[in-house]
Design a protein around this motif. Structure first.
Motif, PDB file in Angstrom:
ATOM      1  N   LEU A 228       1.554 -15.208  13.431  1.00  0.00           N
ATOM      2  CA  LEU A 228       1.714 -15.363  11.983  1.00  0.00           C
ATOM      3  C   LEU A 228       0.380 -15.190  11.263  1.00  0.00           C
ATOM      4  N   GLU A 229      -0.676 -15.775  11.817  1.00  0.00           N
ATOM      5  CA  GLU A 229      -1.989 -15.660  11.183  1.00  0.00           C
ATOM      6  C   GLU A 229      -2.480 -14.215  11.172  1.00  0.00           C
ATOM      7  N   SER A 230      -2.304 -13.513  12.280  1.00  0.00           N
ATOM      8  CA  SER A 230      -2.760 -12.118  12.332  1.00  0.00           C
ATOM      9  C   SER A 230      -1.957 -11.241  11.375  1.00  0.00           C
ATOM     10  N   ALA A 231      -0.658 -11.524  11.224  1.00  0.00           N
ATOM     11  CA  ALA A 231       0.169 -10.753  10.294  1.00  0.00           C
ATOM     12  C   ALA A 231      -0.265 -11.001   8.851  1.00  0.00           C
ATOM     13  N   ILE A 232      -0.557 -12.256   8.525  1.00  0.00           N
ATOM     14  CA  ILE A 232      -1.012 -12.586   7.167  1.00  0.00           C
ATOM     15  C   ILE A 232      -2.338 -11.904   6.862  1.00  0.00           C
ATOM     16  N   VAL A 233      -3.256 -11.942   7.828  1.00  0.00           N
ATOM     17  CA  VAL A 233      -4.562 -11.299   7.635  1.00  0.00           C
ATOM     18  C   VAL A 233      -4.392  -9.796   7.425  1.00  0.00           C
ATOM     19  N   PHE A 234      -3.521  -9.193   8.209  1.00  0.00           N
ATOM     20  CA  PHE A 234      -3.313  -7.745   8.094  1.00  0.00           C
ATOM     21  C   PHE A 234      -2.728  -7.384   6.728  1.00  0.00           C
ATOM     22  N   MET A 235      -1.748  -8.157   6.262  1.00  0.00           N
ATOM     23  CA  MET A 235      -1.153  -7.878   4.951  1.00  0.00           C
ATOM     24  C   MET A 235      -2.157  -8.104   3.824  1.00  0.00           C
ATOM     25  N   MET A 236      -2.964  -9.153   3.945  1.00  0.00           N
ATOM     26  CA  MET A 236      -3.987  -9.397   2.930  1.00  0.00           C
ATOM     27  C   MET A 236      -5.022  -8.275   2.922  1.00  0.00           C
ATOM     28  N   ARG A 237      -5.395  -7.819   4.110  1.00  0.00           N
ATOM     29  CA  ARG A 237      -6.352  -6.712   4.198  1.00  0.00           C
ATOM     30  C   ARG A 237      -5.783  -5.453   3.541  1.00  0.00           C
ATOM     31  N   SER A 238      -4.513  -5.191   3.793  1.00  0.00           N
ATOM     32  CA  SER A 238      -3.867  -4.027   3.187  1.00  0.00           C
ATOM     33  C   SER A 238      -3.802  -4.164   1.673  1.00  0.00           C
ATOM     34  N   PHE A 239      -3.443  -5.350   1.194  1.00  0.00           N
ATOM     35  CA  PHE A 239      -3.341  -5.585  -0.253  1.00  0.00           C
ATOM     36  C   PHE A 239      -4.701  -5.409  -0.924  1.00  0.00           C
ATOM     37  N   ILE A 240      -5.737  -5.971  -0.334  1.00  0.00           N
ATOM     38  CA  ILE A 240      -7.073  -5.903  -0.937  1.00  0.00           C
ATOM     39  C   ILE A 240      -7.588  -4.465  -0.944  1.00  0.00           C
ATOM     40  N   SER A 241      -7.387  -3.745   0.159  1.00  0.00           N
ATOM     41  CA  SER A 241      -7.857  -2.358   0.234  1.00  0.00           C
ATOM     42  C   SER A 241      -7.176  -1.493  -0.818  1.00  0.00           C
ATOM     43  N   LEU A 242      -5.863  -1.627  -0.920  1.00  0.00           N
ATOM     44  CA  LEU A 242      -5.140  -0.861  -1.939  1.00  0.00           C
ATOM     45  C   LEU A 242      -5.530  -1.294  -3.349  1.00  0.00           C
ATOM     46  N   SER A 243      -5.859  -2.566  -3.508  1.00  0.00           N
ATOM     47  CA  SER A 243      -6.274  -3.061  -4.822  1.00  0.00           C
ATOM     48  C   SER A 243      -7.554  -2.375  -5.284  1.00  0.00           C
ATOM     49  N   PHE A 244      -8.514  -2.259  -4.388  1.00  0.00           N
ATOM     50  CA  PHE A 244      -9.769  -1.598  -4.754  1.00  0.00           C
ATOM     51  C   PHE A 244      -9.524  -0.140  -5.163  1.00  0.00           C
ATOM     52  N   VAL A 245      -8.693   0.553  -4.391  1.00  0.00           N
ATOM     53  CA  VAL A 245      -8.397   1.954  -4.713  1.00  0.00           C
ATOM     54  C   VAL A 245      -7.639   2.047  -6.038  1.00  0.00           C
ATOM     55  N   TYR A 246      -6.697   1.146  -6.241  1.00  0.00           N
ATOM     56  CA  TYR A 246      -5.895   1.137  -7.474  1.00  0.00           C
ATOM     57  C   TYR A 246      -6.780   0.879  -8.693  1.00  0.00           C
ATOM     58  N   ILE A 247      -7.663  -0.093  -8.585  1.00  0.00           N
ATOM     59  CA  ILE A 247      -8.560  -0.421  -9.694  1.00  0.00           C
ATOM     60  C   ILE A 247      -9.493   0.749  -9.994  1.00  0.00           C
ATOM     61  N   LEU A 248     -10.008   1.377  -8.948  1.00  0.00           N
ATOM     62  CA  LEU A 248     -10.882   2.538  -9.145  1.00  0.00           C
ATOM     63  C   LEU A 248     -10.138   3.674  -9.842  1.00  0.00           C
ATOM     64  N   ALA A 249      -8.916   3.945  -9.400  1.00  0.00           N
ATOM     65  CA  ALA A 249      -8.149   5.058  -9.969  1.00  0.00           C
ATOM     66  C   ALA A 249      -7.799   4.824 -11.431  1.00  0.00           C
ATOM     67  N   LEU A 250      -7.473   3.575 -11.788  1.00  0.00           N
ATOM     68  CA  LEU A 250      -7.081   3.299 -13.168  1.00  0.00           C
ATOM     69  C   LEU A 250      -8.278   3.199 -14.112  1.00  0.00           C
ATOM     70  N   SER A 251      -9.401   2.779 -13.604  1.00  0.00           N
ATOM     71  CA  SER A 251     -10.563   2.554 -14.474  1.00  0.00           C
ATOM     72  C   SER A 251     -11.469   3.775 -14.590  1.00  0.00           C
ATOM     73  N   THR A 252     -11.128   4.852 -13.909  1.00  0.00           N
ATOM     74  CA  THR A 252     -11.988   6.031 -13.895  1.00  0.00           C
ATOM     75  C   THR A 252     -11.158   7.286 -14.124  1.00  0.00           C
ATOM     76  N   LYS A 253     -11.645   8.158 -14.966  1.00  0.00           N
ATOM     77  CA  LYS A 253     -10.952   9.418 -15.190  1.00  0.00           C
ATOM     78  C   LYS A 253     -11.072  10.303 -13.954  1.00  0.00           C
ATOM     79  N   TRP A 254     -10.016  11.058 -13.719  1.00  0.00           N
ATOM     80  CA  TRP A 254      -9.957  11.903 -12.530  1.00  0.00           C
ATOM     81  C   TRP A 254     -11.102  12.917 -12.509  1.00  0.00           C
ATOM     82  N   VAL A 255     -11.440  13.460 -13.658  1.00  0.00           N
ATOM     83  CA  VAL A 255     -12.523  14.449 -13.735  1.00  0.00           C
ATOM     84  C   VAL A 255     -13.847  13.828 -13.314  1.00  0.00           C
ATOM     85  N   GLU A 256     -14.074  12.591 -13.717  1.00  0.00           N
ATOM     86  CA  GLU A 256     -15.325  11.918 -13.368  1.00  0.00           C
ATOM     87  C   GLU A 256     -15.394  11.623 -11.871  1.00  0.00           C
ATOM     88  N   ILE A 257     -14.263  11.261 -11.285  1.00  0.00           N
ATOM     89  CA  ILE A 257     -14.246  11.013  -9.842  1.00  0.00           C
ATOM     90  C   ILE A 257     -14.596  12.284  -9.078  1.00  0.00           C
TER      91      ILE A 257
END
Length: 374
Positions: A228-257
């Motif tokens: 259970l602990e390893s599954a929770i850690v894996f899901m949290m890791r996935s959520f955080i990683s996608l969060s960083f990418v999501y925040i970057l994509a929304l806060s930055t114009k595609w041309v600038e990236i």
């Protein structure tokens, strides 16, 4: 749906044909058959055979398999149960993941709505990228490097407290970057928690990961604390990683990236292709939606779904032809204006005081995190 029901009934009624075939079905061998084929019983199969029992063994109803007729009924009953289970699962997934939409009168209207949703997502991203938030105030190069470093560090995390700190970090970053938290949580969770959670279900049990029993289902089948602990850690890791990418994509114009990627020596032909593809995808979508709206405005009454599908198919071919012609025209126009494989943009990068504050904050944050949680 009528054709689906007919096909399902025919398949169900034909399932007893399996009784006429000699031997066992491929891949459905028992332990004795496995042993006779390879000389031994694999340890994992032997362990699972004691834990997981089939609801309808051999596609038969227990105690009701004395003759061919009873066995045939068992096959049919098993097929009904299997199809019902599949339909139920997809119905639940549809309820969970489906967007509430108004009932569409035709296939054409559904297509128009789908194209409009693409434009809505584009405008949603552009609207957030021009807001005055933390990420929007940073130099794009600094954002790319910092997000890349944070992703690496997050994926080395192995404990729930460590992931919790980064989870709070992403929520605060999204909030101060003017990103709507509700949409952020829903979109990221749909992938990182729902789909990842389904994949991780087997790892919860002792047959996959041995450990301290937490929830018993049977004497030899239970959820372990470590699983259970390893599954929770894996899901949290996935959520955080996608969060960083999501925040970057929304806060930055595609041309600038893309321009920042060129600064980091990404091949020019690669970034140029990506930028032009994105630009002309929306141009072609606009052409398509104009075609659909023109067709819709000339219809009187409700149109048949089959006619709508035929029109969509012809429209796809038309857009394909236009895209080929457009690509030739654009290329010739670029060559005539001196294009030699590299193009200039008016966007300029400049490191400001906010970038230094951001760098200093993250260095301090990671240092404290390393000190309290090495």
């Amino acid at each position: 749906m009528k054709k689906f029901y007919i096909a399902a009934i025919v398949i169900i009624l034909l399932t007893p044909l399996g009784l006429l075939a000699p031997g066992s079905a491929w891949g459905e061998w028992g332990l004795d058959e496995i042993k006779s084929m390879i000389g031994y019983i694999p340890e994992g199969m032997n362990r699972f055979s004691e834990v997981i029992k089939a609801i309808l063994p051999d596609y038969s109803i227990p105690g009701f398999d004395a003759n061919f007729f009873q066995q045939a009924l068992g096959y049919i009953f098993s097929a009904v149960v299997g199809i019902a289970a599949i339909v139920l699962i997809f119905a639940i997934l549809g309820r969970i993941m489906g967007k509430p939409q108004k009932k569409m009168d035709s296939f054409l209207e559904k297509t128009i709505l789908s194209i409009q949703s693409v434009f809505e997502d584009m405008f949603y991203s552009d609207a957030i990228s021009v807001k005055k938030g933390i990420m929007q105030s940073l130099d794009t190069r600094i954002k790319l490097i910092s997000i890349f470093v944070l992703l690496i560090i997050v994926n080395f995390g192995k404990t729930i407290p460590f992931m919790t700190i980064f989870l709070i970090y992403t929520f605060l970053l999204a909030y101060f970057s003017k990103i709507p938290l509700k949409a952020y949580v829903v979109r990221v969770s749909a992938v990182s928690i729902f789909f990842t959670g389904i994949v991780l279900i087997p790892s919860l049990f002792n047959v996959v990961k041995e450990g301290q029993p937490l929830v018993y289902f049977t004497k030899n089948f239970y959820i372990t604390k470590e699983g259970l602990e390893s599954a929770i850690v894996f899901m949290m890791r996935s959520f955080i990683s996608l969060s960083f990418v999501y925040i970057l994509a929304l806060s930055t114009k595609w041309v600038e990236i893309l321009k920042a990627l060129r600064v980091f020596k990404l091949p020019h032909i690669f970034t140029a292709t990506l930028e032009m593809a994105l630009r002309y995808i929306f141009l072609l979508l606009e052409i398509a939606i104009n075609m659909f709206l023109a067709r819709k405005s000339r219809n009187v009454g409700k149109s048949d779904s089959s006619e709508g599908r035929k029109f969509v198919a012809s429209a796809m071919a038309n857009v394909l032809i236009r895209s080929q012609q457009l690509s030739d025209d654009v290329y010739n126009a670029m060559v005539s204006r001196g294009y030699k494989g590299e193009y200039k943009t008016i966007t300029t990068f400049k490191i400001t005081f906010y970038d230094y504050i951001w760098i200093g904050f993250n260095i301090t944050f990671l240092s404290i995190l390393w000190y309290i949680h090495p």
